[in-house]
Each structure stands twice: as C-alpha cells, then as structure tokens.
Scaffold this active site. Sequence first.
Site, short mmCIF file in Angstrom:
data_model
loop_
_atom_site.label_atom_id
_atom_site.label_comp_id
_atom_site.label_asym_id
_atom_site.label_seq_id
_atom_site.Cartn_x
_atom_site.Cartn_y
_atom_site.Cartn_z
N ALA A 99 0.81 -1.23 0.00
CA ALA A 99 0.00 0.00 0.00
C ALA A 99 0.84 1.27 0.00
O ALA A 99 0.42 2.29 -0.54
CB ALA A 99 -0.92 0.00 1.22
N THR A 131 -0.08 5.14 -1.54
CA THR A 131 -0.56 6.26 -0.71
C THR A 131 -0.09 7.58 -1.31
O THR A 131 -0.81 8.58 -1.21
CB THR A 131 -0.06 6.14 0.76
OG1 THR A 131 1.34 5.89 0.75
CG2 THR A 131 -0.76 5.03 1.49
N GLN A 158 0.66 -6.40 -3.68
CA GLN A 158 -0.48 -6.62 -2.80
C GLN A 158 -1.59 -5.62 -3.12
O GLN A 158 -2.67 -5.70 -2.55
CB GLN A 158 -0.04 -6.45 -1.33
CG GLN A 158 1.01 -7.45 -0.89
CD GLN A 158 1.63 -7.06 0.44
OE1 GLN A 158 2.70 -6.46 0.51
NE2 GLN A 158 0.93 -7.38 1.52
N HIS A 167 -3.54 -10.06 -4.42
CA HIS A 167 -4.83 -9.80 -3.77
C HIS A 167 -5.91 -9.42 -4.79
O HIS A 167 -6.94 -8.86 -4.41
CB HIS A 167 -4.69 -8.72 -2.69
CG HIS A 167 -3.86 -9.19 -1.52
ND1 HIS A 167 -3.23 -8.34 -0.64
CD2 HIS A 167 -3.55 -10.44 -1.09
CE1 HIS A 167 -2.58 -9.05 0.27
NE2 HIS A 167 -2.76 -10.32 0.01
N CYS A 210 -21.16 -18.17 -10.43
CA CYS A 210 -20.79 -18.83 -11.69
C CYS A 210 -19.40 -18.44 -12.19
O CYS A 210 -18.97 -18.89 -13.25
CB CYS A 210 -21.83 -18.54 -12.78
SG CYS A 210 -21.73 -16.86 -13.46
N CYS A 248 -25.42 -10.76 -10.94
CA CYS A 248 -24.83 -11.31 -12.15
C CYS A 248 -25.91 -11.41 -13.24
O CYS A 248 -26.99 -11.95 -13.00
CB CYS A 248 -24.24 -12.68 -11.85
SG CYS A 248 -23.62 -13.54 -13.31
N CYS A 300 -26.43 -15.35 -14.13
CA CYS A 300 -27.03 -16.35 -13.24
C CYS A 300 -27.75 -15.74 -12.04
O CYS A 300 -28.34 -16.46 -11.24
CB CYS A 300 -25.95 -17.33 -12.75
SG CYS A 300 -24.94 -16.68 -11.41
N THR A 312 5.61 -2.00 1.90
CA THR A 312 4.82 -3.05 2.55
C THR A 312 5.41 -3.31 3.93
O THR A 312 6.63 -3.32 4.10
CB THR A 312 4.78 -4.36 1.73
OG1 THR A 312 4.29 -5.41 2.56
CG2 THR A 312 6.13 -4.75 1.17
N ASN A 342 10.68 1.36 2.88
CA ASN A 342 9.39 1.57 3.55
C ASN A 342 9.51 2.75 4.51
O ASN A 342 10.59 3.02 5.03
CB ASN A 342 8.99 0.29 4.32
CG ASN A 342 7.51 0.26 4.64
OD1 ASN A 342 6.67 0.56 3.78
ND2 ASN A 342 7.17 -0.09 5.87
ZN LIG Z 1 -23.12 -15.57 -12.25
#
Ligand SMILES: [Zn+2]
Length: 259
Positions: free
Chosen positions: A24, A28, A103, A123, A134, A156, A159, A197, A222
Amino acid sequence: MDDRLQTACKWVEQSRRIVALTGAGISTESGIPDFRGPQGLWTQNPKAEKLSDIRFYMADPEVRKLAWQHRVAHPAWKAKPNPGHLALVSLEQSGRLHALVTQNIDGLHQAAGNSPQKVVEVHGTMHEVVCMRCDWRGPMQETLDRVRAGEEDPACTSCGGILKSATISFGQALIAEVIDRALQAAEEADLLLAIGTSLNVYPVANAVPLAKSAGARVVIVNAEPTVMDPMADAVLRGSIGEVLPRLVQGRRTNRISTA
Ligand SMILES: [Zn+2]
C-alpha cells in the site's frame, strides 16, 4: 542514508532478475489510503472492515449496498501513478525486472506502463468484478454504471448470483496459482526489492525469506520499520516516490520530468 542508497544502487545495477514486491505504501503517494496501516480506515474504524469481509458481504445485502457505494467513490479511479511507480517501469525497460508482485488492487503499476505479464496481483484487482456463483468476470466500470443508474446491489446478468470486485476479501482464500507464481519468482530473484509493505501479510511476505535463502539480496524500502528489517541487506526509509527513482535510476527525483 546516502551511503546505503549508493550501495543498494550498485546492487540494482548488477542484478539481472529483480523481483519487486509492492504494498500500500507505494500507492498512498497517489492518494489511495492504506486501509490496513496505522492511520488506515480499517484500523480507525473496525466497522468498515465488514465491507471487505466475505462472510458479511455474502450474508448481508446492506453490507453489499454500502460496499458498492464505496467502490463508486473509490479514490483509485482518479489516482495517477507517482514517481515510485514510474521507477519500476524504468526497471522493466532496462530488462532486469523479473516480476512485479503486488499486494495492491488498484492497477497503478499497469497504468504506469509495466506490462501486465510482469505484474502478479496476489490480492486481485478492483478493475474487474466476479460472480460468486458462476465465476463470470467482467469490467468493473460496467457494473459501476449499473450502480450509478440506481441498482444498489447489482446481480450477475448470467445467473443472478452475487457480484463482488475481483479482489481477495478477508476470509477468502488466495488463488493458489497466483501466490505460487509470486513465491516462485521470489526464489528465482537475484535481488528482491520490498517496497511500501509492512511485510506482515502472509503468505506473500514469505517472498522475503524465500528470496534470501535462495541467495538473493534483499532491499526494503518503507516509511516505517518492518518485521523483516533484520533480514535485509539494506533498509531504506523515506518517501517511496523520492527513494525509488534514486535507487533504480541512480538519480534524483527533481531530474525526472514525468514527476
Ligand atoms: Zn453468475
């Protein structure tokens, strides 16, 4: 600082398979808050963390409605890459960037110009949505348009399942192939740069000891101390937008015209 920086600069010049691991802290400076850091939204307001917890998200339509409002208003949509991101583009252009493990979910490395093939998003990404039933995936902005048009909790279209940003929420498993690729890249590195990080989110933080034990040098950039500082060959503190261009390009930020 300057002696350590110069030494680390030489390592960057000498290395041929550099792996950058970003968190992050690099975003920032582009105006994207660090949700988990000491000043983070979630740290100061634990209730906000519910929005990113898969159990609350799946169970409670009110949590989803709030989450969609936050997505629409997220600062990342207006954010621009900063000199820290651009330094990693230069590194790739020099042919020495083996992988860029991040990340972050904001897509700023790709926006800066790193090739998508180099970026490993452990992530996930906020630029796509995924159906929790689905597995359909699509561009986030199209779904945000539905929210702006009045759908509070868009389902969705294939589905009817629950949609979510294609990020890894709390309580949700990482994608094995993605984290495997990240850790394998770390083992193949001759230099690992850990940038912005705090290195306390696992398993991605294991990239540092894995790279180290495979013989790579480790440089940590960092603003604050990290738990892995004792393992690093060099620790550089300060603004990432200032330190990283000097580390990677061996020059000062005031000479970078794109800044
Ligand atoms: Zn779906």
